[in-house]
Design an enzyme around this catalytic site. Structure first.
Site, mmCIF file in Angstrom:
data_model
loop_
_atom_site.group_PDB
_atom_site.id
_atom_site.type_symbol
_atom_site.label_atom_id
_atom_site.label_comp_id
_atom_site.label_asym_id
_atom_site.label_seq_id
_atom_site.Cartn_x
_atom_site.Cartn_y
_atom_site.Cartn_z
ATOM 1 N N SER A 114 0.651 -1.226 0.155
ATOM 2 C CA SER A 114 0.289 0.121 -0.191
ATOM 3 C C SER A 114 1.327 1.273 0.019
ATOM 4 C CB SER A 114 -0.803 0.325 1.448
ATOM 5 O OG SER A 114 -1.996 1.009 1.325
ATOM 6 N N ASP B 93 -9.666 -5.299 -5.173
ATOM 7 C CA ASP B 93 -9.079 -4.151 -4.126
ATOM 8 C C ASP B 93 -10.071 -2.884 -4.313
ATOM 9 O OD1 ASP B 93 -7.433 -2.425 -2.435
ATOM 10 O OD2 ASP B 93 -5.851 -3.846 -2.819
ATOM 11 N N HIS C 197 -7.477 -5.957 -0.363
ATOM 12 C CA HIS C 197 -6.600 -4.616 0.077
ATOM 13 C C HIS C 197 -6.035 -5.442 1.321
ATOM 14 C CE1 HIS C 197 -4.273 -1.303 -1.025
ATOM 15 N NE2 HIS C 197 -4.281 -1.034 0.966
#
Length: 412
Positions: free
Chosen positions: A184, A354, A387
Site C-alpha cells: 500500500s 481491491d 486490499h
C-alpha cells in the site's frame, strides 16, 4: 497504507471501538493465533519481544536517525529458526508497511503464515521498517511529539528522509544490495523514491503488494467521502497536526462520515477495501489490539490530494506562492514513475476485489512501466483478493508469499 490502506484503517478502528461486532465474522475457518503481540507487550519490549523472539527467532532492535532528526525503530530477523544450509551470506530484505500502522502489522498471523518469518526461514536477512510518528518512532533530536513542528511532514518526507536513512543502515550492516517489499503506502513511497533515482544504487529488486500510486478510481463511498474531507482546511477543522485515530477530535470526524448517503458503517471492512476473501476474525481482533498508529494530518491531506487530483506529485500547499517558495515553481513537482530504471526487477501483485488499489489504477501504473524490460517486470493478478488479504490473508503464503520468495531467489 494500512493493511486496509489510506483512510480505512482509522475508520475500521473507530467502528470497532463503538461497535465491536462489526469486525467479526470475517474469516472462513479458524486460525490459531498466539495472542502475545498486543499493545502492552509491544510497549514493554518492542516488536521483537512481542512478536518475534517468542517464536524462537533471533531479533534485533535498531534505531535509525534521519537527516531531519527523526529517530526510527527498525527490527532485524537475521536468520530463520533453523539454519537450513543457507549460511551467513543472506540477502537483506527490507519490508515497509503502510499508513496508520507499524511493523507489527506484518506479524499478526502465525510464524508459518507471516511474511517476515517466511523470508527468514527461506534464507533471507529480514529488516522491518517503521515510519515516523508510530509508537516506536516518536523521538527526535530536538522536537517533541507534543509540538506541531514534530508533525510537519507528509509522505514526501518518508521518500526524502526515512527511506534513505533506512536503506543506508541496512546497506552498511550487510554490505549487500537490498530487496524492497512494500504494501500500500509502502509501495507509493518506494515508487516515488526510485523514480527520482534514490536508493537505486543500493536496490536489488522491488516487490509491490497491492500497490497504490494512482488513486482516482477508488470506488467506495466511505473512502471517497473521507478523501474529499481531507483537503487543505482539515488542519483548521481539527486544529491538530497529529492525526491520531484514537483521539477524540479524529474519532468525532470519522463518526460524522457514517452519516453520509451510501456509507454503511455496519459493513465497514468490505465497503472500504472491497471484499477481502481470506481474513480470519481472530487475526483482525489481534490487529485491532495493536493498531491504528498515528500519522500527521499533513500526510492524510497529501494522500487525499493524490486521490482527488489523479496524479502523483509532491505536497500541494494550496497557493501558488507557497508552492513557489517550497519548490521554485507554482505547482508541485511530479513523481515520474516512468523514470524508474528499466532494468530494475519488479514483482507487482494486485487483487480484483481491491477497492483501494483499483484494477484501473493499477493498469495506469503498469502503463507507466510499459517500457520496462519485459523480463524484469513480473505481474500477478489475484481475482478474489482485496486490499487486506495481501498482508493478513490466511492463504497469502500459498498465493502471494511463495511467489515473492521465488521472485527474490531469481534475483540472487
Amino acid at each position: 497504507m494500512a493493511p486496509f490502506g489510506l483512510f480505512s484503517l482509522a475508520l475500521l478502528s473507530f467502528c470497532a471501538l463503538v461497535q465491536p461486532s462489526l469486525v467479526y465474522g470475517l474469516g472462513r475457518g479458524m486460525l490459531r493465533v498466539v495472542d502475545s503481540g498486543d499493545a502492552e507487550a509491544a510497549g514493554a519490549g518492542g516488536i521483537c519481544a512481542a512478536s518475534v523472539t517468542i517464536y524462537g527467532y533471533k531479533c534485533e532492535e535498531h534505531e535509525v536517525r534521519t537527516q531531519d532528526g527523526y529517530i526510527l525503530s527498525m527490527q532485524r530477523i537475521p536468520e530463520g529458526r533453523v539454519d537450513g544450509g543457507y549460511g551467513t551470506k543472506r540477502q537483506p530484505v527490507l519490508i515497509q508497511h503502510g499508513v496508520l500502522v507499524d511493523g507489527m502489522t506484518w506479524l499478526l498471523n502465525s510464524p508459518e503464515q507471516n511474511l517476515p518469518m517466511i523470508l527468514a526461514d527461506r534464507g533471507f536477512d529480514v529488516w522491518i521498517a517503521n515510519t515516523r510518528g508510530t509508537r516506536f518512532c516518536r523521538k527526535h533530536t530536538s522536537l517533541d511529539p507534543m509540538e506541531p513542528a514534530f508533525w510537519d511532514w507528509s509522505w514526501d518526507e518518508l521518500v526524502a528522509y526515512d527511506l534513505p536513512a533506512i536503506f543506508e543502515v541496512v546497506f552498511s550492516k550487510t554490505g549487500q544490495k537490498i530487496h524492497y517489499i512494500g504494501h500500500s503506502l509502502g509501495t507509493l513511497i518506494g515508487l516515488a523514491s526510485f523514480s527520482e533515482g534514490n536508493q537505486v544504487d543500493k536496490l536489488k529488486s522491488a516487490a509491490l503488494l497491492s500497490p497504490i500510486a494512482y488513486l482516482s478510481h477508488m470506488t467506495t463511498a466511505l473512502g471517497v467521502y473521507a478523501a474529499k474531507a481531507f483537503v487543505g482546511e482539515i488542519t483548521t477543522l481539527f486544529g491538530l497536526a497529529e492525526f491520531d485515530p484514537k483521539g477524540e477530535p479524529v474519532s468525532n470526524f470519522l463518526k460524522s462520515l457514517c452519516a453520509y448517503p451510501g456509507v454503511d458503517c455496519y459493513d465497514l471492512l468490505s465497503s472500504l477495501t472491497g471484499i477481502n476473501c481470506c481474513l480470519n476474525a481472530s487475526t483482525v481482533d489481534l490487529f485491532l489490539k495493536n493498531e491504528p498508529q498515528p500519522t500527521s494530518t499533513k500526510n492524510m491531506v497529501h494522500l487525499a490530494q493524490t486521490v482527488r487530483d489523479g496524479v502523483i506529485t509532491k505536497f500541494n500547499y494550496g497557493r501558488p506562492d507557497y508552492n513557489l517558495m517550497h519548490y521554485g515553481q507554482l505547482i508541485p513537482p511530479v513523481y515520474n514513475i516512468s523514470n524508474i530504471p528499466l532494468d530494475l526487477p519488479i514483482f507487482l501483485t494486485y487483487g480484483g476485489h481491491d477497492a483501494l488499489s483499483d484494477v484501473r489504477d493499477v493498469n495506469l501504473l503498469l502503463d507507466n512501466l510499459k517500457f520496462h524490460d519485459v523480463d524484469k517486470l513480473h505481474v500477478q493478478y489475484i481475482k478474489d483478493y482485496g486490499h487486506a488479504d495481501f498482508i493478513m490473508g490466511m492463504n497469502a503464503k500459498d498465493i502471494v508469499y511463495n511467489q515473492v520468495v521465488t521472485f527474490l531467489k531469481h534475483q540472487q
